[in-house]
Design a protein around this motif. Structure first.
Motif, PDB file in Angstrom:
ATOM      1  N   THR A  79      27.527  37.822  50.645  1.00  0.00           N
ATOM      2  CA  THR A  79      26.982  36.360  50.271  1.00  0.00           C
ATOM      3  C   THR A  79      26.798  36.211  48.637  1.00  0.00           C
ATOM      4  N   MET A  80      26.576  37.245  47.813  1.00  0.00           N
ATOM      5  CA  MET A  80      26.504  37.409  46.515  1.00  0.00           C
ATOM      6  C   MET A  80      28.004  37.048  46.044  1.00  0.00           C
ATOM      7  N   ILE A  81      29.083  37.751  46.790  1.00  0.00           N
ATOM      8  CA  ILE A  81      30.391  37.641  46.172  1.00  0.00           C
ATOM      9  C   ILE A  81      30.783  36.081  46.393  1.00  0.00           C
ATOM     10  N   VAL A  82      30.564  35.315  47.549  1.00  0.00           N
ATOM     11  CA  VAL A  82      30.756  34.003  47.662  1.00  0.00           C
ATOM     12  C   VAL A  82      30.296  33.153  46.786  1.00  0.00           C
ATOM     13  N   GLY A  83      28.925  33.578  46.453  1.00  0.00           N
ATOM     14  CA  GLY A  83      28.337  32.727  45.293  1.00  0.00           C
ATOM     15  C   GLY A  83      28.730  32.956  43.919  1.00  0.00           C
ATOM     16  N   GLU A  84      29.399  34.519  43.708  1.00  0.00           N
ATOM     17  CA  GLU A  84      30.022  34.593  42.211  1.00  0.00           C
ATOM     18  C   GLU A  84      31.364  34.049  42.231  1.00  0.00           C
ATOM     19  N   VAL A  85      32.025  34.006  43.407  1.00  0.00           N
ATOM     20  CA  VAL A  85      33.321  33.142  43.562  1.00  0.00           C
ATOM     21  C   VAL A  85      33.248  31.851  42.930  1.00  0.00           C
ATOM     22  N   ALA A  86      32.244  31.267  43.598  1.00  0.00           N
ATOM     23  CA  ALA A  86      31.817  29.703  43.228  1.00  0.00           C
ATOM     24  C   ALA A  86      31.729  29.675  41.683  1.00  0.00           C
ATOM     25  N   ASN A  87      30.691  30.577  41.142  1.00  0.00           N
ATOM     26  CA  ASN A  87      30.413  30.590  39.676  1.00  0.00           C
ATOM     27  C   ASN A  87      31.547  30.729  39.083  1.00  0.00           C
TER      28      ASN A  87
END
Length: 293
Positions: A79-87
């Motif tokens: 979930t964090m990786i998905v958020g970081e990719v968007a970031n």
């Protein structure tokens, strides 16, 4: 009538602000908001995974890595990786001073979910802190400057190798090593600022590298191959090293202290240092362009 007038004025102000933003800035804004939602939720899922792993193995807070065998922790990590990719994508479209403050939304999400799912109550001062973070972030976003279009990774490299930014990076690395090798062994279990300090200091460097890497990919996909430059791969190495370090010490902080406390402190320190790093790097660029012009 006065209310209608003030409402119209506010609407006009918001409209003019949106109209004043470039299309790339708006894309960065949407990506950053999406990122905050995923990252805010990931704090909670990871914390539940850390607690579950700590119940059957050595806790992350005392140096254990049993959480690596816990599926729930990996769910939070994904979930964090998905958020970081968007970031990551957001930094390719908008300036760091616009993207980073939007992480305030992740504080609200993690605080609410921590109360519901982890039973970690947020007291009145914690609520006030969250509100102040959001107000401050909104102010920064409303006054975020336009960023000059960057044509290649080599340009970012030139900015990153300016004496002022190199001095900042040297200070950050020195402070990080002091925290890791002197303060963490003595105060890591009792002082939250030690773990968060490492995450935030390293994070301010990772954001600049992520910005460079995001621009490299954006330009590459548009037809200007940036993968041929050694600077692109150097920035990639820095990003990986910084993210691994951040994740390690963030896990220790989450395992040792309440999520509702870790999230806002981490956000505040990380944002402040990122803005400082961004100002040092890009303000110097503007001054140099002013002299050349």
């Amino acid at each position: 009538m006065a209310t209608e007038a003030s409402t119209s004025a506010a609407g006009a102000g918001a409209g003019s602000w949106v109209e004043g933003m470039s299309a790339d800035n708006i894309k960065g804004l949407v990506l950053a908001l999406s990122s905050s939602i995923f990252i805010g939720a990931s704090f909670i899922v990871k914390k539940k995974g850390l607690k579950k792993a700590g119940a059957s193995g050595v806790r992350a807070g005392v140096g254990g890595y049993s959480y690596l065998y816990e599926p729930l922790w990996w769910a939070g990590m994904i979930t964090m990786i998905v958020g970081e990719v968007a970031n990551f994508a957001a930094y390719a479209f908008a300036p760091a001073i616009l993207v980073t403050p939007l992480g305030a939304l992740s504080i609200i999400i993690s605080a609410v979910l921590a109360d519901i799912m982890l039973k970690e109550k947020l007291h009145i001062f914690g609520m006030l802190g969250c509100v102040l973070c959001v107000v401050g972030s909104t102010t920064i976003v409303l006054h975020a400057p336009q960023e000059r279009a960057i044509e290649s990774v080599a340009e970012v490299w030139d900015l990153a190798t300016e004496p002022a930014f190199l001095s900042y990076a040297a200070i950050v690395l020195a402070a990080t090593f002091v925290l890791i090798y002197y303060f963490i062994p003595q105060y890591g279990q009792t002082h939250i600022m030690v773990y968060i300090g490492v995450c935030s200091l390293v994070g301010s460097l990772s954001v600049m590298s992520v910005k460079a890497l995001g621009i490299a990919l954006k330009l590459t996909f548009s037809g200007m191959n940036q993968l041929i430059y050694p600077q692109t791969w150097l920035f990639t190495i820095v990003v990986v090293a910084c993210i691994v370090t951040q994740m390690n010490y963030l896990n220790k902080a989450l395992d040792t202290f309440n999520t509702a406390v870790v999230s806002p402190i981490y956000y505040t320190m990380f944002t402040s240092l990122t803005i400082l790093a961004s100002v040092i790097m890009f303000k110097l660029e503007k001054e140099r362009l002013g002299r050349d012009g």
